[in-house]
Design a protein around this motif. Structure first.
Motif, short mmCIF file in Angstrom:
data_model
loop_
_atom_site.label_atom_id
_atom_site.label_comp_id
_atom_site.label_asym_id
_atom_site.label_seq_id
_atom_site.Cartn_x
_atom_site.Cartn_y
_atom_site.Cartn_z
N LEU A 213 -0.51 2.48 -7.78
CA LEU A 213 -1.68 2.01 -7.03
C LEU A 213 -1.73 0.48 -7.05
O LEU A 213 -2.00 -0.17 -6.04
N LEU A 214 -1.48 -0.09 -8.24
CA LEU A 214 -1.51 -1.54 -8.40
C LEU A 214 -0.40 -2.20 -7.58
O LEU A 214 -0.64 -3.19 -6.88
N SER A 216 1.18 -1.07 -4.90
CA SER A 216 0.96 -0.97 -3.45
C SER A 216 -0.17 -1.88 -2.99
O SER A 216 -0.11 -2.46 -1.89
N TRP A 217 -1.19 -2.04 -3.84
CA TRP A 217 -2.30 -2.94 -3.50
C TRP A 217 -1.83 -4.38 -3.42
O TRP A 217 -2.13 -5.10 -2.46
N ALA A 220 0.18 -4.96 -0.34
CA ALA A 220 -0.66 -5.07 0.86
C ALA A 220 -1.33 -6.44 0.96
O ALA A 220 -1.63 -6.91 2.07
N MET A 221 -1.56 -7.10 -0.17
CA MET A 221 -2.25 -8.38 -0.17
C MET A 221 -1.31 -9.57 0.12
O MET A 221 -1.75 -10.61 0.63
#
Length: 304
Positions: A213-214, A216-217, A220-221
């Motif tokens: 999750l971390l 991929s986040w 995305a940023m």
């Protein structure tokens, strides 16, 4: 008809001298050896060079002897002072010195002048890799280079053997500047990652489940860096703002309360948050974070 075409003579691999056989220097030397280049190595502690001798490298008794063995000299030592000390008694006239020792832009510029005064061409480099990536074409490793363009162009094929090459300009300090800028961004990224894992540390949340999750986040940023570059170039810090600084700064209170609830120190976050609050207070709440870059850049002159 007679075909009088003469086949080109094979090009002999360029001899290379490597000063410094620590983990990175040894990896570089091995890559050139594997590609068929004659390699001479030197290390202040001779025993550190012995494994390379077994692989075909010539081991010089002194740095001066190593420099004399090859026109192309690679320095990969502890620091800039080590480079100066190692080369103090060497004849650099006519040599091409490529400094892959980690240093600052100012050190690179000073070392370029130092080398030029001794009759050598100079190229500085910043290695964007760890030793296991060197010599592996699929690893994505590359080296920033800056300084003598003529040196770079003449030896580009040889320099590309251990890792990809990216020439950043004739200012000798630019390779180190690119290197440190990227490493600085990585430091900030890892600070955020450290804080994020600290928040979940005492909870029944498996780190292995949280990590994707971390990742991929953060992925995305990262495209936001392109918007930052566009705003810096245009001077319009309000262009294409999605979440303005006033909103972000207000949201920081929730981040800080959550850290307190979780028993986590906010020390990795607060310097950036303080900078955000300062910029909002100065009337820039409608921007995003680009304007804070200018807050960090001190005016030219002595630091107060």
């Amino acid at each position: 008809m007679t075909d009088n075409t003469v086949a080109p003579l094979p090009v002999s691999p360029t001899p290379v001298t490597v000063l410094g056989t620590g983990d990175m220097g040894s990896a570089l030397a091995r890559a050139w050896l594997a590609a068929g280049h004659p390699v001479t190595v030197w290390n202040r502690t001779p025993a550190r060079a012995e494994p390379l001798a077994a692989e075909g490298a010539a081991v010089a008794a002194s740095a001066a002897e190593a420099v004399a063995a090859s026109r192309l000299v690679i320095a990969c030592l502890l620091d800039d002072a080590s480079v100066g000390a190692a080369l103090d008694g060497a004849d650099l006239a006519g040599r091409d010195l490529v400094n892959l020792t980690t240093g600052t832009p100012g050190e690179a510029r000073a070392r370029a002048a130092w080398a030029g005064a001794r009759g050598a061409r100079f190229l500085d480099g910043g290695i964007m890799a760890v030793p296991p990536m060197i010599g592996d074409e699929k690893s994505g490793a590359y080296v920033f280079y800056s300084g003598s363009r003529a040196l770079f162009e003449e030896h580009e094929d040889t320099l590309a053997v251990p890792a990809g090459t990216r020439y950043t300009g004739d200012d000798p300090g630019f390779a180190a500047l690119h290197d440190v800028a990227l490493l600085s961004a990585m430091g900030g990224l890892f600070a955020g990652v450290t804080h994020a894992f600290a928040l979940i540390r005492r909870e029944n949340i498996p780190p292995g489940d949280f990590a994707p999750l971390l990742a991929s986040w953060l992925t995305a940023m990262t495209p936001a860096v392109h918007r930052t570059a566009e705003q810096l170039e245009s001077g319009d810090y309000t262009k294409d703002v999605v979440s303005n600084l006033a909103m972000q700064s207000a949201g920081n209170a929730t981040l800080l309360r959550t850290a307190e609830e979780q028993g986590v120190s906010p020390e990795l976050l607060t310097p950036y948050m303080d900078l955000m609050a300062r910029h909002v207070a100065a009337g820039h709440g409608d921007e995003d974070g680009t304007g804070m870059i200018d807050l960090l850049v001190r005016p030219t002159g002595p630091t107060p």
